[in-house]
Design a protein around this motif. Structure first.
Motif, PDB file in Angstrom:
ATOM      1  N   GLU A 117       0.840  -1.197   0.000  1.00 34.70           N
ATOM      2  CA  GLU A 117       0.000   0.000   0.000  1.00 34.70           C
ATOM      3  C   GLU A 117       0.870   1.240   0.000  1.00 34.70           C
ATOM      4  O   GLU A 117       1.991   1.243   0.457  1.00 34.70           O
ATOM      5  CB  GLU A 117      -0.850   0.023   1.263  1.00 34.70           C
ATOM      6  CG  GLU A 117      -1.707  -1.175   1.436  1.00 34.70           C
ATOM      7  CD  GLU A 117      -2.305  -1.200   2.815  1.00 34.70           C
ATOM      8  OE1 GLU A 117      -3.150  -2.066   3.055  1.00 34.70           O
ATOM      9  OE2 GLU A 117      -1.927  -0.388   3.650  1.00 34.70           O
ATOM     10  N   SER A 118       0.330   2.309  -0.479  1.00 34.43           N
ATOM     11  CA  SER A 118       1.015   3.584  -0.394  1.00 34.43           C
ATOM     12  C   SER A 118       0.389   4.400   0.714  1.00 34.43           C
ATOM     13  O   SER A 118      -0.822   4.455   0.844  1.00 34.43           O
ATOM     14  CB  SER A 118       0.892   4.324  -1.720  1.00 34.43           C
ATOM     15  OG  SER A 118       1.372   5.653  -1.598  1.00 34.43           O
ATOM     16  N   VAL A 119       1.225   5.062   1.505  1.00 32.84           N
ATOM     17  CA  VAL A 119       0.681   5.889   2.564  1.00 32.84           C
ATOM     18  C   VAL A 119       0.351   7.283   2.051  1.00 32.84           C
ATOM     19  O   VAL A 119      -0.176   8.091   2.766  1.00 32.84           O
ATOM     20  CB  VAL A 119       1.642   5.980   3.763  1.00 32.84           C
ATOM     21  CG1 VAL A 119       1.845   4.623   4.367  1.00 32.84           C
ATOM     22  CG2 VAL A 119       2.961   6.601   3.369  1.00 32.84           C
ATOM     23  N   GLY A 120       0.694   7.589   0.822  1.00 32.66           N
ATOM     24  CA  GLY A 120       0.352   8.909   0.314  1.00 32.66           C
ATOM     25  C   GLY A 120       0.753   9.014  -1.132  1.00 32.66           C
ATOM     26  O   GLY A 120       1.852   8.658  -1.507  1.00 32.66           O
ATOM     27  N   LEU A 121      -0.133   9.510  -1.984  1.00 34.14           N
ATOM     28  CA  LEU A 121       0.158   9.578  -3.412  1.00 34.14           C
ATOM     29  C   LEU A 121       0.605  10.957  -3.833  1.00 34.14           C
ATOM     30  O   LEU A 121       1.184  11.114  -4.889  1.00 34.14           O
ATOM     31  CB  LEU A 121      -1.092   9.177  -4.190  1.00 34.14           C
ATOM     32  CG  LEU A 121      -1.570   7.752  -3.974  1.00 34.14           C
ATOM     33  CD1 LEU A 121      -2.833   7.494  -4.771  1.00 34.14           C
ATOM     34  CD2 LEU A 121      -0.499   6.746  -4.365  1.00 34.14           C
ATOM     35  N   LEU A 127       2.317  13.382  -1.813  1.00 36.42           N
ATOM     36  CA  LEU A 127       3.163  13.989  -0.811  1.00 36.42           C
ATOM     37  C   LEU A 127       4.358  14.657  -1.461  1.00 36.42           C
ATOM     38  O   LEU A 127       4.821  14.230  -2.526  1.00 36.42           O
ATOM     39  CB  LEU A 127       3.660  12.924   0.160  1.00 36.42           C
ATOM     40  CG  LEU A 127       2.614  12.261   1.054  1.00 36.42           C
ATOM     41  CD1 LEU A 127       3.194  11.048   1.716  1.00 36.42           C
ATOM     42  CD2 LEU A 127       2.101  13.247   2.081  1.00 36.42           C
ATOM     43  N   GLY A 153       2.070   0.138   4.361  1.00 36.75           N
ATOM     44  CA  GLY A 153       1.363  -0.920   5.064  1.00 36.75           C
ATOM     45  C   GLY A 153       1.699  -1.051   6.524  1.00 36.75           C
ATOM     46  O   GLY A 153       1.269  -2.008   7.184  1.00 36.75           O
ATOM     47  N   THR A 196       2.077  16.904   7.411  1.00 35.67           N
ATOM     48  CA  THR A 196       1.544  16.198   6.245  1.00 35.67           C
ATOM     49  C   THR A 196       2.487  15.148   5.692  1.00 35.67           C
ATOM     50  O   THR A 196       2.063  14.276   4.959  1.00 35.67           O
ATOM     51  CB  THR A 196       1.196  17.187   5.122  1.00 35.67           C
ATOM     52  OG1 THR A 196       2.350  17.983   4.858  1.00 35.67           O
ATOM     53  CG2 THR A 196       0.048  18.074   5.527  1.00 35.67           C
TER      54      THR A 196
END
Lengths: 114, 116
Positions: free
Chosen positions: A2-6, A8, A41, A106
């Motif tokens: 999974e990506s924690v942010g696309l 950023l 993840g 952020t």
């Protein structure tokens, strides 16, 4: 994974370079600051912290600098390795009736190329 | 030392359905936190327990979210009914203490919720 942010902010460095990740915090009353590393993840992982009565603290390969005048925090990673690739968050503790209350920034994505 | 455990790891539901998440903190940790992390953002505190009492729930949308920590150990977070904007990763964290100073928070792997 999974990506924690696309979307950023991203810092791309070469393996072996030094990395500097910056953070602006919001509350001049904040008394404690923490840098976290978050891999895809996984939950955030503590890296290093600093109290407001200090301006620099060093760990293993990492240094945190605090400038209270401009409410700025930075994380320096020496000799960056591919395993350092992750999203990095700063967090400030806002004093609140004696209990801990963290407010996260952020985040910045660090990409390390071999 | 075992870390913070969360389940399920993933959950997909339709809007207006209900969902519950479970967290088991590190043994002996008095304080438990639930955070919401929307994609591309940092975690946002939803609720904080000191033992089995609520310390801070100021950012918990109480019309749909509820949480409890019976017996001061495990905790559940519930959403009923879910909305599309609830899609996020829900993180549980624990720390040895909370009051009287700062203390390292240890995070679980999170539960990724998708609301369709």
């Amino acid at each position: 994974g999974e990506s924690v942010g696309l979307h950023l902010p991203t810092l791309s460095v070469q393996e072996g370079d030094n990395s500097i990740i910056n953070c602006a915090y919001s509350n001049s009353a904040s008394d404690y600051f923490i840098w976290y590393k978050q891999e895809s993840g996984k939950g955030p992982q503590f890296i290093i912290d600093i109290r407001s009565n200090m301006d620099k603290r060093q760990g293993q390969r990492v240094t945190v600098l605090l400038n209270k005048t401009v409410k700025h925090l930075s994380l320096q990673i020496a000799a960056t390795q591919p395993g350092d690739s992750a999203v990095y968050f700063c967090a400030e503790n806002i004093p609140w009736t004696g209990f801990q209350k963290l407010v996260f920034g952020t985040g910045t994505r660090l990409l390390v190329s071999p | 030392e075992a870390g913070v455990a969360q389940s399920p790891r993933y959950k997909i539901i339709e809007k207006r359905q209900s969902v519950a998440f479970w967290c088991n903190p590190i043994s002996g940790h008095a304080t438990l936190y639930w955070y919401q992390q929307i994609l591309g953002q940092g975690p946002k505190l939803l609720i904080q327990f000191q033992n089995n009492g609520v310390v801070d729930d100021s950012q918990l949308p109480k019309d749909r979210f509820s949480a409890e920590r019976l017996k001061g150990v495990d905790s559940t977070l519930k959403i009923q009914p879910a909305k599309l904007e609830d899609s996020a990763v829900y993180l549980c964290a624990s720390s040895l203490k909370s009051f009287g100073g700062v203390d390292e928070q240890f995070f679980g792997p999170g539960t990724r919720l998708t609301v369709l």
